[in-house]
Enzyme design. Sequence first.
Site, PDB file in Angstrom:
ATOM      1  N   ARG A  42      83.222  17.828  16.204  1.00 40.34           N
ATOM      2  CA  ARG A  42      82.608  17.920  14.877  1.00 40.34           C
ATOM      3  C   ARG A  42      81.731  19.177  14.779  1.00 40.34           C
ATOM      4  O   ARG A  42      81.089  19.575  15.771  1.00 40.34           O
ATOM      5  CB  ARG A  42      81.742  16.679  14.674  1.00 40.34           C
ATOM      6  CG  ARG A  42      81.055  16.542  13.333  1.00 40.34           C
ATOM      7  CD  ARG A  42      82.024  16.242  12.247  1.00 40.34           C
ATOM      8  NE  ARG A  42      81.376  15.678  11.063  1.00 40.34           N
ATOM      9  CZ  ARG A  42      82.000  15.532   9.899  1.00 40.34           C
ATOM     10  NH1 ARG A  42      83.267  15.917   9.761  1.00 40.34           N
ATOM     11  NH2 ARG A  42      81.400  15.000   8.874  1.00 40.34           N
ATOM     12  N   THR A  68      91.692  16.781   4.453  1.00 42.72           N
ATOM     13  CA  THR A  68      91.690  16.606   5.898  1.00 42.72           C
ATOM     14  C   THR A  68      93.132  16.416   6.309  1.00 42.72           C
ATOM     15  O   THR A  68      94.015  16.353   5.469  1.00 42.72           O
ATOM     16  CB  THR A  68      90.814  15.360   6.223  1.00 42.72           C
ATOM     17  OG1 THR A  68      89.477  15.671   5.897  1.00 42.72           O
ATOM     18  CG2 THR A  68      90.870  14.899   7.644  1.00 42.72           C
ATOM     19  N   GLU A  97      81.369  21.330   5.994  1.00 42.06           N
ATOM     20  CA  GLU A  97      81.135  19.990   6.554  1.00 42.06           C
ATOM     21  C   GLU A  97      79.681  19.533   6.437  1.00 42.06           C
ATOM     22  O   GLU A  97      79.399  18.334   6.432  1.00 42.06           O
ATOM     23  CB  GLU A  97      81.573  19.993   8.025  1.00 42.06           C
ATOM     24  CG  GLU A  97      82.249  18.729   8.474  1.00 42.06           C
ATOM     25  CD  GLU A  97      83.644  18.528   7.897  1.00 42.06           C
ATOM     26  OE1 GLU A  97      83.820  17.567   7.151  1.00 42.06           O
ATOM     27  OE2 GLU A  97      84.551  19.340   8.197  1.00 42.06           O
ATOM     28  N   ASP A 115      78.391  16.720   4.298  1.00 40.76           N
ATOM     29  CA  ASP A 115      78.514  15.310   4.701  1.00 40.76           C
ATOM     30  C   ASP A 115      77.163  14.725   5.141  1.00 40.76           C
ATOM     31  O   ASP A 115      77.068  13.534   5.408  1.00 40.76           O
ATOM     32  CB  ASP A 115      79.530  15.147   5.848  1.00 40.76           C
ATOM     33  CG  ASP A 115      80.953  15.012   5.327  1.00 40.76           C
ATOM     34  OD1 ASP A 115      81.134  14.950   4.096  1.00 40.76           O
ATOM     35  OD2 ASP A 115      81.888  14.966   6.151  1.00 40.76           O
ATOM     36  N   SER A 124      80.631  11.677   9.906  1.00 43.38           N
ATOM     37  CA  SER A 124      82.004  11.733   9.411  1.00 43.38           C
ATOM     38  C   SER A 124      82.512  10.325   9.112  1.00 43.38           C
ATOM     39  O   SER A 124      81.894   9.333   9.514  1.00 43.38           O
ATOM     40  CB  SER A 124      82.884  12.380  10.482  1.00 43.38           C
ATOM     41  OG  SER A 124      84.244  12.228  10.156  1.00 43.38           O
ATOM     42  N   GLY A 180      91.021  11.496   3.791  1.00 47.29           N
ATOM     43  CA  GLY A 180      90.586  10.764   2.603  1.00 47.29           C
ATOM     44  C   GLY A 180      89.085  10.584   2.479  1.00 47.29           C
ATOM     45  O   GLY A 180      88.643   9.690   1.766  1.00 47.29           O
ATOM     46  N   GLY A 181      88.280  11.389   3.185  1.00 53.49           N
ATOM     47  CA  GLY A 181      86.828  11.221   3.090  1.00 53.49           C
ATOM     48  C   GLY A 181      86.448   9.819   3.523  1.00 53.49           C
ATOM     49  O   GLY A 181      87.073   9.252   4.424  1.00 53.49           O
TER      50      GLY A 181
HETATM   51  N1  GLU Z   1      84.380  15.506   5.709  1.00 53.48           N
HETATM   52  C1  GLU Z   1      85.009  14.233   5.721  1.00 53.48           C
HETATM   53  C2  GLU Z   1      84.606  13.445   6.941  1.00 53.48           C
HETATM   54  O1  GLU Z   1      84.323  13.982   7.936  1.00 53.48           O
HETATM   55  C3  GLU Z   1      86.478  14.341   5.734  1.00 53.48           C
HETATM   56  C4  GLU Z   1      86.998  14.725   4.453  1.00 53.48           C
HETATM   57  C5  GLU Z   1      88.358  14.151   4.221  1.00 53.48           C
HETATM   58  O2  GLU Z   1      88.808  13.279   4.904  1.00 53.48           O
HETATM   59  O3  GLU Z   1      89.039  14.590   3.361  1.00 53.48           O
HETATM   60  O4  GLU Z   1      84.604  12.275   6.901  1.00 53.48           O
END
Ligand code: GLU
Length: 571
Positions: A108, A382, A421, A424, A448, A471-472
């Site tokens: 990360r 992602t 990042e 987040d 994350s 998918g965040g």
């Molecule tokens: N920044 C997000 C995370 O680390 C990921 C973004 C995504 O999955 O599109 O959870």
Amino acid sequence: MKKLLFVLPLFFVYHTSQAYSNDAPPPEASSGLKPAQSITTTQGVCVTAHPLATQACQTVLNQGGSAADGAMAAAWMLGLVEPQSSGLGGGGYLVYFDGHKTIALDGRETAPKSAKENRFLDSNGAPLPFRQAVTNGLSVGTPGMVRLMQQISKQYGQVKWQTTLKPAILAAQNGFHVTPRLHLLLSVDPSLRQSNAASIFYPEGQPLAVGTLYKNPAYAQTLQTISKKGPEYFYKGTLRTAILAAANTQGSDLTPQDFDQYKVVTSNAICKVITTYQVCSAPPSSSGGITVLQILSLLQGELPKDPISAVTYLTNASRLAFADRDEYIADPAFEKVPVTQLLDSSYLQKRSALATGEHLNQVTAGLGSRQPSLEGVDAPNTSHISVVDSKGRAASMTMSIESAFGSNIWVKEGGFFLNNELTDFSFAPTNKGIPVANRVQGGKRPRSSMAPTLLLNAQGTQVQGVLGSPGGSQIIGYVAQATLDLLGGKTVQQTLDTPHILRRGDSTELEQGRFDDAFKQSLVKAGHLIKEGDMTSGLAIIWRTNEGWVAGADPRREGIALAQKDSVKAH
Ligand code: GLU
């Protein structure tokens, strides 16, 4: 719910969300549902979000590479063909079964040492508008990807580092054809046209057209140098200078020392027995693993048959798990994360009485004493890679640059985008006067949601399944629901095609256009507050069956699965 799935029409058109406001993240553009394409094989197998990346993984498996080598080859390639999603300017997590044990590597990004907790507040102490924070050097963390690759190669590589890089070098030199998804993301992006990458991605002011042969000589050169000189070119050499120049010009406070000090964290994966399998995923700094394991445990690995109760149980479990996630999970190097308590069976059993009852409205975290992070912005972009090799080793790796095209800062000499990042982190460092766990601190990893996951037999000696998704924070729901479906006996293809149902906050989130009115009305009657939206998951699943591995890529994106010896079509 199962019946419902099969009467739902499949979509072959592109969806886009409505135009976004200044503060909203760019919507994840879907490429529509593709027809069934899962495969069955007794050999090694690769699943990624792009045919060329799957092919790169396959090539390296055929050259004697391990699952780790295959995942690396795919990752280098994704940095080229999905510049919007992941790459050298970002980071990621690997969960790996090496034939004996299941290990997690955390690559990360980290905040600059000098970062302060008010980083994303304006002069009045209010959180910055999200887009403003994204397209700004302040959002860029020290990239972890190249160190992650170095560590993977060192610990699990069976072929030379150079072998894993070769397919991506060739593709960057010779070019690849722009896909509908890349074109669409370029078309809808609100800010990239104003960035230093505009002339590359919008020649003559227009987004690269579908089918355009796109070459990235700078990326080819970068990988070639990394191939020869190793990761120090990125972390100490001239490439570092170029990265810092690109970021610093846009207001970043990253320094050479941040690059010197960057380290990948190796630990045991976090595992919990659910029904008869060990489910293993990434520990903090990601919240993905704990939250998925909590959801599965609260439900004891299954959902009731009645479709409305199934949604109520799933969404209650998810809401309860998110309540804990929001308060307690952050980078463990900075915050004491109560991992053991959060996964303790008697704690979860007590809490499961809430999950399996009526629809829950009031939800609080279970261990007391903190306040949740004030977040709620999601900018999913992602990529996930799932690989099994012929020796039964397995790699589950999720990687990101956060928003689509990251911070929009393009490293010209490197041929890649820098991440955003750090958005987040919780923008507000306190909630009701109490410091939140996921506040900005110098050197810290932002929390994350990535959940690269492996399922093993109860003894942890043999892989049963590999999965993960972009998918965040929706990743958590995608992975939990897919795992429940697989445990419940759905095939890989049925699991991939299943409409998504999530809950992170007060609303029950349904995948747009996939549920009929009668069903939605029944949910409302049962107390659900319904919200519908595009849910462009990118699941990559491999599952052991009596016939061999069944593998498939999410029909909502452009990925494919390839068995080790499959003949490869030219792209
Ligand atoms: N920044 C997000 C995370 O680390 C990921 C973004 C995504 O999955 O599109 O959870």
